[in-house]
Design a protein around this motif. Structure first.
Motif, mmCIF file in Angstrom:
data_model
loop_
_atom_site.group_PDB
_atom_site.id
_atom_site.type_symbol
_atom_site.label_atom_id
_atom_site.label_comp_id
_atom_site.label_asym_id
_atom_site.label_seq_id
_atom_site.Cartn_x
_atom_site.Cartn_y
_atom_site.Cartn_z
ATOM 1 N N GLY A 118 47.470 -10.266 7.096
ATOM 2 C CA GLY A 118 46.563 -8.675 6.792
ATOM 3 C C GLY A 118 45.975 -8.672 5.552
ATOM 4 N N GLU A 119 46.058 -9.634 4.770
ATOM 5 C CA GLU A 119 45.348 -9.348 3.457
ATOM 6 C C GLU A 119 44.151 -10.109 3.283
ATOM 7 O OE1 GLU A 119 50.187 -9.402 1.600
ATOM 8 O OE2 GLU A 119 48.630 -11.230 1.284
ATOM 9 N N GLN A 120 43.443 -9.640 2.188
ATOM 10 C CA GLN A 120 42.186 -10.100 1.871
ATOM 11 C C GLN A 120 42.089 -11.259 0.808
ATOM 12 O OE1 GLN A 120 40.805 -5.966 0.820
ATOM 13 N NE2 GLN A 120 39.694 -5.797 2.460
ATOM 14 N N VAL A 121 41.050 -11.969 1.165
ATOM 15 C CA VAL A 121 40.472 -13.367 0.431
ATOM 16 C C VAL A 121 39.227 -13.364 -0.264
ATOM 17 C CG1 VAL A 121 40.439 -15.829 0.480
ATOM 18 C CG2 VAL A 121 41.859 -14.663 2.090
ATOM 19 N N LEU A 122 39.287 -13.577 -1.709
ATOM 20 C CA LEU A 122 37.955 -13.668 -2.305
ATOM 21 C C LEU A 122 37.796 -15.216 -2.774
ATOM 22 C CD1 LEU A 122 35.789 -12.248 -4.096
ATOM 23 C CD2 LEU A 122 37.220 -12.107 -5.927
ATOM 24 N N LEU A 123 36.497 -15.565 -2.193
ATOM 25 C CA LEU A 123 36.212 -16.831 -2.674
ATOM 26 C C LEU A 123 35.097 -16.821 -3.633
ATOM 27 C CD1 LEU A 123 36.288 -18.648 1.102
ATOM 28 C CD2 LEU A 123 37.984 -18.670 -0.913
ATOM 29 N N PHE A 124 35.185 -17.403 -4.661
ATOM 30 C CA PHE A 124 34.182 -17.521 -5.870
ATOM 31 C C PHE A 124 33.388 -18.703 -6.066
ATOM 32 C CE2 PHE A 124 33.451 -18.241 -10.468
ATOM 33 C CZ PHE A 124 32.592 -17.321 -10.759
ATOM 34 N N LEU A 125 32.064 -18.867 -6.194
ATOM 35 C CA LEU A 125 31.312 -19.811 -6.552
ATOM 36 C C LEU A 125 30.208 -19.355 -7.195
ATOM 37 C CD1 LEU A 125 30.412 -23.019 -6.170
ATOM 38 C CD2 LEU A 125 29.317 -22.123 -4.081
ATOM 39 N N ASN A 126 29.785 -19.718 -8.518
ATOM 40 C CA ASN A 126 28.798 -18.907 -9.298
ATOM 41 C C ASN A 126 27.493 -19.645 -9.036
ATOM 42 O OD1 ASN A 126 27.918 -16.976 -10.937
ATOM 43 N ND2 ASN A 126 28.571 -18.130 -12.853
ATOM 44 N N ARG A 127 27.177 -19.937 -7.764
ATOM 45 C CA ARG A 127 25.753 -20.633 -7.500
ATOM 46 C C ARG A 127 25.372 -19.901 -6.175
ATOM 47 N NH1 ARG A 127 25.677 -26.680 -8.030
ATOM 48 N NH2 ARG A 127 25.203 -25.954 -10.290
ATOM 49 N N ARG A 128 24.268 -19.568 -5.918
ATOM 50 C CA ARG A 128 23.865 -18.581 -4.777
ATOM 51 C C ARG A 128 22.959 -19.522 -4.004
ATOM 52 N NH1 ARG A 128 18.991 -15.652 -5.569
ATOM 53 N NH2 ARG A 128 18.148 -15.614 -7.637
ATOM 54 N N ARG A 149 46.484 -7.122 -7.417
ATOM 55 C CA ARG A 149 46.275 -5.873 -8.182
ATOM 56 C C ARG A 149 47.150 -4.596 -7.299
ATOM 57 N NH1 ARG A 149 41.689 -6.487 -12.236
ATOM 58 N NH2 ARG A 149 41.510 -4.283 -12.031
ATOM 59 N N GLY A 150 47.604 -5.061 -6.167
ATOM 60 C CA GLY A 150 48.378 -3.997 -5.314
ATOM 61 C C GLY A 150 49.599 -4.329 -5.306
ATOM 62 N N THR A 151 50.201 -3.816 -4.243
ATOM 63 C CA THR A 151 51.786 -4.151 -4.155
ATOM 64 C C THR A 151 52.419 -5.553 -3.745
ATOM 65 O OG1 THR A 151 51.747 -3.579 -1.779
ATOM 66 C CG2 THR A 151 52.247 -1.956 -3.547
ATOM 67 N N SER A 152 51.264 -6.161 -3.214
ATOM 68 C CA SER A 152 51.779 -7.765 -2.802
ATOM 69 C C SER A 152 51.230 -8.640 -4.182
ATOM 70 C CB SER A 152 51.030 -8.204 -1.701
ATOM 71 O OG SER A 152 51.422 -7.372 -0.383
ATOM 72 N N PHE A 183 40.460 -4.088 -6.055
ATOM 73 C CA PHE A 183 40.989 -4.283 -4.510
ATOM 74 C C PHE A 183 42.069 -4.668 -4.624
ATOM 75 C CE2 PHE A 183 36.190 -4.911 -5.231
ATOM 76 C CZ PHE A 183 35.641 -3.864 -4.543
ATOM 77 N N PRO A 184 43.078 -3.525 -4.237
ATOM 78 C CA PRO A 184 44.444 -3.775 -4.097
ATOM 79 C C PRO A 184 44.796 -4.965 -3.064
ATOM 80 C CG PRO A 184 44.074 -1.551 -4.433
ATOM 81 C CD PRO A 184 42.940 -2.114 -4.022
ATOM 82 N N ASN A 185 44.131 -5.102 -1.962
ATOM 83 C CA ASN A 185 44.391 -5.679 -1.074
ATOM 84 C C ASN A 185 44.225 -7.289 -1.110
ATOM 85 O OD1 ASN A 185 46.050 -5.851 1.521
ATOM 86 N ND2 ASN A 185 44.118 -6.011 2.938
ATOM 87 N N ILE A 186 43.120 -7.646 -2.092
ATOM 88 C CA ILE A 186 43.180 -8.942 -2.493
ATOM 89 C C ILE A 186 44.218 -9.786 -3.096
ATOM 90 C CG2 ILE A 186 41.540 -10.663 -3.560
ATOM 91 C CD1 ILE A 186 39.278 -8.768 -3.214
#
Length: 819
Positions: free
Chosen positions: A500-510, A669-672, A630-633
């Motif tokens: 139930g946590e969030q994911v950030l996928l980074f790609l520096n090209r649009r 950045r949150g508790t997890s 964003f604490p849940n990421i």
């Protein structure tokens, strides 16, 4: 007559380096003040100028031109900013009038323009039968039969390049007339009309002959007093017409009052300051203590999540308590909504914002709130460095390492560096903060120019995320989405979503595909105006150039052979988003890049949805890497860490390390606890290894060794001379001649000029942008003074080299964009 105000020093909004002296008519002398705009004659034109002082010496005014008008009731910038404008103009070798013009809100200056018209006695048949006129000249005379037009409009109507020399020839021969007009400013105070009963209204008994709507308006004003005319429309839909009639009868008076255009979104709930960590308190005590000691500059190196924003707010409160003003700079508009929301929750409506995302009217209103002293705190992107504070007491530069602080427009300034200059001139404090400080700022600490402060732990004592490097060389034979979403990353995303946590996928090209090639002949599909491949944007169904904005339909055939089969190679955030949606159909996926945040309010909605848990996977470019909390990421996936490593730029390693460390810092950045999967083809590169270990000092020591050996900033100073023009041969010849003049100057007698090293001229890595061919010359020297003297002497001795019409030549001091 006030002898001190008979003459004024004026910086004109024109590309000239000197200032001019004008005489002030007697009736205007009580009104003239530094910081006001004036309308002045300049040659045969009327242009805007800025009063920046009163010349000393003999008040002889016989040979001076008079001021035509004073445009402001109150100064539009404080007199205390004038030394700052002079410093910027001097250091960046830029006309001071243009410096002030670029600093002010856009659209506020009146402009004079020329229109062309055909005399009444000239008709199209007469021009058509005159053999002295060429075909284009005859068409110009004919098109003006439709009415007066400006030169650009004539060119557009004829679909031809109509030069000013052609128009001047027709004017001399009497075929056309030129008429000059003064176009009023586009941006001004917004006003609202208010109606009120006249001072000596007639008795209600005399209202008998009035219509019922008029009586209802009068009764409302009698009971409620002054009311906005648009509010009266809620009572009587046709109120505007009735108000006009009642004014004519002397029963009402109508006045106009300025209206404030509020740029803020929804209201925010007030907050209370949290309990500080010991590190935060020590930083606040040291900086707040320095506010009583004159100028000081600090570098705050704080790990991601260490509470730098709270430090900023507490210091802002301390500065306001001492009667000083506060300027907060953030690198991009995307970050302003987050930090502005937190400052407004703490300080209320005394916060102003300044950035290019505001409408012209909103920006003007915010500017004037600051200038009038109504907002002691201003938050903005790089252009906010010119906020009209008289003597700012605290200047905060968040994410000070970010290259977005460098302006690449007409005036090539660095807002981070100017923040230190403004603080020094105002006896204030400059605080530069970052989790990944720039090499420049760390070197300033080492040389004693800055004082170092550190936040080494996250505020809730969370550990920094674990960073796992995934070697993409081991996946080179994989086909499909597995090439860029490896099995390791896929498994980590699946596990994170299951918790139930969030994911950030980074790609520096649009975009969807960044390298479309023809399946028949293999030719890449390039922009018509730039030396760069087009990018497919699948949702918009277009190929688009990310340099000049050119686009064409996605069904277009190959430019080289005409075949319609185009292979969509390369990767962008749009393709990544589509792959993620296919792999995890149950997950709520969103994308955050320039394409999805261009509409007003779109960015705020994405951030709000992410904060409220309505997004499971966020795909984004470097917009997601900066400052967001964003604490849940708990999982960050870096799709390809190598994109910026191959840039032909000596800062490529620094930029790569910074963006990787910053985006990694969004996790946990949150508790997890957080985790980062960093995919790369260069796992041994020291930038990648340092980012994995989140060890800035290791990176700094290694990078500094290269910079010192090659004499690159901060161990030397640089100036870039940029040349651009439509004709390739002209630009090439101009660049080579200017390079020869540079080399000649280094062999002269001047000691400082001999210290300068000339690199080039050479064709720019991106040799053509927006139809303009580009060359560049790099100048390096041990000191800024040597470069300043070199460039000024070069420009003074060769003015034609910097003022040609065919080739535009620009000087960029402390350049960042080397492409």
């Amino acid at each position: 007559m006030n002898a001190e105000r008979t003459r004024i020093e004026v910086a004109v909004a024109f590309a000239v380096y000197q200032t001019y002296t004008y005489v002030v008519p007697e009736e205007m002398q009580p009104l003239v003040r530094p910081g006001k705009r004036v309308l002045v004659p300049f040659g045969s034109r009327q242009i805007t100028g800025y009063v920046i002082g009163f010349p000393a010496g003999d008040p002889e005014v016989e040979d001076l031109k008079p001021v035509s008008d004073i445009l402001d009731d109150t100064p539009i910038f404080p007199e205390e900013m004038i030394p700052f404008f002079r410093w910027v103009a001097d250091y960046y070798i830029h006309p001071i009038g243009d410096v002030i013009c670029d600093a002010l809100p856009g659209g506020i200056n009146p402009a004079e323009y020329a229109t062309y018209e055909r005399p009444e006695f000239i008709d199209g048949e007469l021009a058509a039968g005159d053999d002295r006129l060429g075909p284009l000249e005859k068409r110009i005379v004919a098109v003006l039969e439709q009415g007066p037009a400006r030169a650009a409009a004539i060119s557009k109507k004829l679909d031809a390049d109509v030069t000013h020399s052609t128009l001047q020839k027709l004017e001399r021969q009497g075929w056309i007339h030129k008429k000059k007009q003064l176009h009023h400013a586009r941006t001004r105070h917004k006003t609202r009309r208010y109606a009120v009963l006249s001072r000596n209204p007639s008795h209600p008994s005399t209202w008998e002959n009035l219509s019922e709507p008029k009586i209802r308006i009068l009764e409302h004003l009698s009971e409620n007093g002054e009311t906005a005319v648009d509010r009266l429309k809620q009572i009587v839909p046709t109120a505007a017409n009735h108000v006009r009639d009642l004014c004519g009868k002397g029963l009402l008076a109508v006045t106009e009052k300025p209206v404030y255009r509020d740029p803020f979104g929804e209201a925010v709930e007030p907050d209370t300051p949290p309990k500080l960590t010991g590190e935060q308190q020590r930083v606040i005590n040291e900086v707040a203590g320095a506010m009583n000691e004159g100028f000081a500059a600090f570098l705050l190196a704080g790990v991601t999540g260490s509470g730098k924003t709270e430090v900023y707010m507490q210091l802002a409160a301390a500065a306001i308590e001492k009667g000083r003003t506060v300027l907060v700079l953030v690198p991009e508009i995307a970050l302003i909504s987050e930090i502005e929301r937190r400052f407004r929750a703490r300080f209320g409506e005394c916060v102003a914002v300044l950035h290019s995302g505001l409408s012209a009217g909103e920006r003007f209103d915010q500017w004037m709130r600051i200038a009038r002293g109504q907002s002691p705190i201003a938050i903005g992107a790089r252009s906010a460095i010119f906020a009209p504070f008289a003597r700012p007491g605290l200047l905060i530069v968040d994410e000070e390492h970010d290259t977005s602080y460098k302006q690449e427009g007409r005036l090539h300034y660095n807002a981070r560096d100017l923040a230190v200059v403004r603080a020094k001139q105002a006896d204030g404090v400059a605080l530069l903060g970052s989790a990944t400080p720039s090499i420049q700022s760390v070197n300033n600490v080492a040389s004693g120019k800055f004082r170092e402060l550190n936040l080494t732990r996250r505020i809730h004592k969370q550990s920094l995320p674990e960073v796992h490097i995934e070697d993409l060389r081991n996946h080179k034979d994989v086909r499909g989405t597995g090439r860029f979403i490896t099995a390791t990353l896929h498994r980590a995303v699946k596990e994170t979503l299951a918790r139930g946590e969030q994911v950030l996928l980074f790609l520096n090209r649009r975009g969807f595909a960044s390298y479309p090639v023809c399946a028949s002949c293999g030719a890449p599909q390039k922009c018509r105006h730039c030396d760069i491949t087009l990018t497919l944007h699948k949702k918009a169904n277009i190929y688009k150039c990310h340099m000049c904005g050119y686009f064409r339909a996605a069904v277009s055939a190959c430019d080289t052979c005409g075949a319609k089969s185009i292979k969509q190679l390369g990767l962008g955030t749009e393709k990544l988003e589509a792959a993620v949606q296919e792999m995890f159909p149950e997950a709520r996926t969103a994308r955050m890049d320039k394409d999805t945040t261009s509409r007003k309010g779109a960015l705020i909605k994405i951030l709000k949805d992410l904060r409220n848990g309505e997004i499971d996977i966020l795909v984004g470019t470097q917009m997601v890497a900066k400052g967001h909390d964003f604490p849940n990421i708990t999982l960050v996936g870096i799709i390809c860490a190598d994109l910026s490593l191959s840039f032909p730029d000596f800062r490529a390693g620094e930029m790569t390390f910074q963006v990787l460390a910053q985006v990694s810092g969004r996790a946990g950045r949150g508790t997890s606890p957080g985790r980062v999967i960093l995919q790369t083809y260069n796992p041994e590169h020291f930038s990648i290894v340092s980012a994995q270990q989140q060890d800035f000092m290791r990176f700094y020591k290694e990078e500094s060794r290269f910079r010192k050996a090659l004499k690159y900033p901060p161990y030397a100073r640089m100036v870039q001379i940029k040349l651009a023009g439509k004709q390739k041969e002209s630009v090439t010849g101009h660049a080579q001649e200017l390079g020869r003049l540079c080399q000649q100057l280094t062999r002269g007698e001047n000691e400082r000029c001999r210290q300068v090293q000339v690199l080039g001229p050479i064709e720019a890595p991106l040799a053509r942008i927006a139809g303009r061919h580009r060359w560049q010359i790099l100048l390096k020297a041990p000191t800024a003074a040597a470069l300043q003297q070199f460039v000024r002497r070069l420009m003074a001795e060769n003015p034609a080299a910097f003022s040609g019409r065919e080739v535009h030549t620009a000087v960029d001091v402390d350049p960042f964009f080397m492409m």
